[in-house]
Design a protein around this motif. Structure first.
Motif, short mmCIF file in Angstrom:
data_model
loop_
_atom_site.label_atom_id
_atom_site.label_comp_id
_atom_site.label_asym_id
_atom_site.label_seq_id
_atom_site.Cartn_x
_atom_site.Cartn_y
_atom_site.Cartn_z
N PHE A 191 0.82 -1.21 0.00
CA PHE A 191 0.00 0.00 0.00
C PHE A 191 0.86 1.26 0.00
N THR A 192 0.35 2.31 -0.63
CA THR A 192 0.91 3.65 -0.45
C THR A 192 0.18 4.29 0.72
N ILE A 193 0.73 5.39 1.20
CA ILE A 193 0.07 6.07 2.31
C ILE A 193 -1.31 6.57 1.90
N LYS A 194 -1.44 6.96 0.64
CA LYS A 194 -2.74 7.43 0.15
C LYS A 194 -3.76 6.28 0.13
N GLU A 195 -3.30 5.10 -0.27
CA GLU A 195 -4.19 3.93 -0.33
C GLU A 195 -4.62 3.50 1.08
N LEU A 196 -3.71 3.57 2.05
CA LEU A 196 -4.08 3.23 3.43
C LEU A 196 -5.11 4.22 3.95
N ALA A 197 -4.85 5.51 3.72
CA ALA A 197 -5.79 6.53 4.19
C ALA A 197 -7.18 6.30 3.58
N HIS A 198 -7.21 5.96 2.30
CA HIS A 198 -8.49 5.72 1.63
C HIS A 198 -9.19 4.49 2.21
N THR A 199 -8.42 3.40 2.42
CA THR A 199 -8.99 2.16 2.95
C THR A 199 -9.55 2.37 4.36
N ALA A 200 -8.85 3.15 5.18
CA ALA A 200 -9.28 3.40 6.56
C ALA A 200 -10.29 4.54 6.66
N ASN A 201 -10.52 5.23 5.51
CA ASN A 201 -11.43 6.38 5.48
C ASN A 201 -10.96 7.49 6.42
N VAL A 202 -9.65 7.77 6.36
CA VAL A 202 -9.06 8.85 7.15
C VAL A 202 -8.21 9.71 6.22
N SER A 203 -7.68 10.80 6.76
CA SER A 203 -6.83 11.69 5.97
C SER A 203 -5.37 11.24 6.05
N ILE A 204 -4.57 11.70 5.08
CA ILE A 204 -3.14 11.38 5.10
C ILE A 204 -2.46 11.97 6.34
N PRO A 205 -2.76 13.22 6.75
CA PRO A 205 -2.16 13.73 8.00
C PRO A 205 -2.49 12.86 9.21
N SER A 206 -3.68 12.21 9.21
CA SER A 206 -4.05 11.32 10.32
C SER A 206 -3.10 10.12 10.37
N VAL A 207 -2.69 9.64 9.20
CA VAL A 207 -1.75 8.52 9.15
C VAL A 207 -0.41 8.94 9.74
N HIS A 208 0.05 10.15 9.38
CA HIS A 208 1.32 10.66 9.92
C HIS A 208 1.24 10.78 11.44
N ARG A 209 0.15 11.33 11.96
CA ARG A 209 0.00 11.49 13.42
C ARG A 209 -0.04 10.13 14.12
#
Length: 303
Positions: free
Chosen positions: A34-52
């Motif tokens: 997965f890319t970070i964008k794909e993870l964010a999409h799968t989890a239904n969250v934003s990319i900054p949320s993944v970073h945090r």
């Protein structure tokens, strides 16, 4: 600590981060693709949320999260054939088989506990003990054996320490302690029946408290000063006996003793030297050597 366990044990996650944690655990090793964008999409969250989320786990970012998950999966594959912690040997096993399986119990338990045990927390615990005027150990059942051995080791380097089996004595020691004491509570499950009595007293008396137990056992007893985690693979009831929990607690207490000794190595060593003539076995005292000469001989053996 294994990244999956770190995610499961991470406190203070927001609802968004909890959703992200569930997604990451569900994906497991598949996250590598997965890319970070794909993870964010799968989890239904934003990319900054993944970073945090990654920062909250103590990681530099998404790439490190993927690396840690890959390591976790590799560990899991390696451990597929490992020993059953609760029933490490079977009917009619030979002595050779029992020896091999028990060695596996030790190796697995020590590696797991080392993974869970935070060196910063261990150092903090040693610092508290170093400053304490008195060290009181509270535990029950099979944990009394490593606890009493730890108490003896503290006494051997000149530290004032207590470890009583009686619940009544434990309560009185707690009531007589204060902020200049340090308490060590040992309970694998965190459900020890003495904790309901002892911990509130220690809190009321402002006694710094170190808790030794499984991550879940620690969560059941919040608000203490230091938590030292042990391997949590052993069942509370469905087992032959407490092989793994005994090994894990012993390892933590030995490591804590080592950290304390190292903090004041010269004085700890000097106390051992002074105590040798007075604490030798009776048969060894029947010698023509003076106490000083005897101490020198024994120290040379220790070296």
């Amino acid at each position: 600590m294994d990244i999956k366990r770190r995610i499961e044990d991470c406190a203070g996650l927001t609802p968004t981060e909890q959703q992200l944690a569930s997604t990451v655990l569900a994906l497991g090793d598949r996250l590598r693709g997965f890319t970070i964008k794909e993870l964010a999409h799968t989890a239904n969250v934003s990319i900054p949320s993944v970073h945090r989320f990654c920062k909250k786990l103590g990681l530099e970012g998404f790439k490190e999260l993927k690396v840690e998950l890959a390591r976790s999966e590799a560990r899991r594959v390696d451990q597929k054939g490992e020993v059953d912690i609760n029933f490490p040997f079977a009917a009619n096993d030979t002595a050779d088989a029992v020896l091999a399986q028990m060695a596996s119990v030790y190796q697995t338990t020590l590696a797991d506990t080392r993974d869970l045990l935070d060196p910063v927390a261990l150092e903090h615990a040693a610092e508290l003990l170093d400053r304490a005027r008195g060290i009181d150990i509270y535990t029950q059942s099979h944990n009394l054996y490593p606890a009493q051995m730890f108490c003896d080791r503290l006494l051997s380097i000149g530290r004032s320490a207590s470890c009583f089996e009686s619940g009544e004595r434990q309560a009185r020691i707690a009531l007589a302690s204060d902020c200049h004491h340090v308490a060590i509570a040992i309970s694998y499950s965190g459900l020890g029946p003495n904790l309901a009595t002892i911990l509130p007293i220690l809190h009321e008396r402002n006694v710094p408290t170190i808790f030794v137990g499984t991550p879940n056992g620690c969560r059941l007893n919040p608000g203490l000063d230091v938590y030292l985690h042990v391997s949590d693979r052993e069942s509370l009831q469905n087992r032959i006996t407490q092989f793994a929990s005994h090994i894990a607690v012993q390892y933590v207490l030995d490591s804590l003793y080592g950290c304390l000794f190292a903090r004041d190595y010269a004085n700890s060593r000097a106390f051992l030297e002074r105590s040798l003539p007075a604490t030798s076995l009776p048969a060894l005292r029947r010698t023509e050597l003076s106490p000083t000469e005897y101490a020198s001989v024994m120290l040379n053996r220790l070296r």
